[in-house]
Design an enzyme around this catalytic site. Structure first.
Site: not given
Length: 397
Positions: A143, A147, A209, A211-212, A249, A280
């Protein structure tokens, strides 16, 4: 062109209708025989686009369409969770219920604790679609949601309304993220502490994460120190700050030196956290079999992450000398998987991808298998098993 657009809309409507039909059929089947949902319903739902399936699952939990679990958690699963008593150590990881819409439905499924988010200060759409991909042969998901969030105020109001209900008793964590275009990322987390401190049972500082853009840079020694000092100061300003544990995390893509740097930061009084979440999603693609996804951007979760996250749990358990409770997450789909995380050093375990592949009854199966495994190995409860065999999972020198 108009005919093509009309056809596309009809096709999309057909796909969603088929998905809703499959979901309703699945709920009916689940009421009668749980294993059929894995055999027939889940494969049917996987014919839908991955994000559509995710949204349908959240919708079903939101409206409590799944029957509540009647499984009675064995006493050896009972535990203390940062000052709260829980009947089992299995939680739902952040990423499933991003906006706190499905908490009661998730509680019905038998989770011991529920983590929502990541939640950002301002509402944002996340990354462009498509942004979720199934790796069916690998029992994995990639994925790159980025966010997508309703924002602090909307989500906090949902939690406030839940807290007002006399019948509400779920343990809720809020996973905090930063806005994509923020110029002050530390302030975003501080705002999260101030907003959710009064309504959450624990808070998670998510700096892992993939993805940012730039988010994982916050795991570096200097930036992490600045962040945790600010977060702890914000918590100290809350009237109920002693009741709001803060967890960090971590990414599974850290090397040993990175981990040592993080532990050095955590050992500073002003940077201490109450727990760690390990881990994560990963950007690694070294152990997936579906080669068409090798270059797909995003975080990988599920079975390919299992061994990597367990090893990281053992490493962090060793580096912290077992003094910081760990929530283990990554590739857990059975009681054996959960037990491995626990004997590697995790006090609690979260799942997510297994729910997407196996359906809601996976929660009870994991708990039942874990309880049996504890008895088989001679442990009176989960606490006794934590870190009992962590050396087995450390990388060979």
């Amino acid at each position: 062109m108009q005919k093509m657009q009309k056809y596309s809309k009809l096709r999309s409507l057909g796909v969603v209708t088929a998905g809703a039909t499959a979901l309703c059929f699945g709920i009916t089947v689940y009421q009668n025989q749980d294993h059929l949902i894995r055999t027939f319903v889940m494969p049917a739902v996987r014919l839908l686009p991955a994000e559509t399936s995710h949204n349908l699952a959240v919708w079903a939990c939101k409206y409590r369409l799944y029957p509540a679990s009647d499984y009675m958690d064995d006493m050896n699963l009972h535990n203390s969770f940062f000052g709260r008593l829980i009947s089992n150590p299995i939680g739902i990881a952040a990423g499933f219920d991003k906006n706190g819409e499905a908490i009661c439905g998730l509680k019905d499924l038998g989770f011991g604790f529920i983590e929502i988010g990541s939640v950002t200060p301002l509402a944002q759409d996340g990354n462009p679609k498509p942004r979720v991909f199934r790796l069916i042969n690998d029992r994995a998901i990639i994925n790159r949601y980025g966010f997508n969030s309703d924002g602090h105020e909307v989500v906090a109001e949902r939690l406030r309304k839940l807290r007002e209900r006399e019948d509400f008793n779920a343990v809720i964590g809020v996973n905090l993220g930063r806005n994509r275009d923020t110029q002050t990322p530390v302030n975003d987390y501080v705002a999260g502490v101030r907003t959710f401190g009064p309504v959450a049972d624990y808070l998670v500082v998510n700096v892992s994460s993939p993805n940012t853009h730039g988010l994982r840079d916050l795991q570096s020694k200097a930036k992490l120190t600045e962040l945790l000092v600010a977060v702890n100061n914000a918590r100290a300003d809350l009237k109920n700050y002693e009741k709001v544990p803060v967890l960090l995390k971590l990414s599974p893509d850290l090397d040993l030196d990175d981990m040592k740097d993080i532990v050095e930061v955590l050992n500073k009084k002003q940077c201490r956290v109450d727990g760690l979440i390990v881990s994560n999603t990963t950007v690694a693609r070294d152990n997936i079999t579906d080669i068409k996804f090798v270059n797909e951007m995003g975080g990988l979760s599920g079975e390919p992450l299992r061994a990597r996250s367990t090893m990281l749990i053992a490493q962090m358990y060793a580096l912290t000398k077992g003094n910081i409770p760990i929530i283990g997450v990554g590739g857990v789909s059975s009681g054996q998987d959960a037990f491995e995380k626990i004997e590697a050093g995790a006090s609690f375990v979260q799942i997510y991808t297994a729910l997407a592949y196996e359906g809601p009854d996976v929660v009870d199966r994991i708990k039942e298998q874990l309880s049996s495994k504890l008895n088989e190995r001679g442990f009176s409860n989960v606490r006794a098993a934590v870190g009992s065999n962590y050396k087995q999972y450390l990388p060979s020198k």
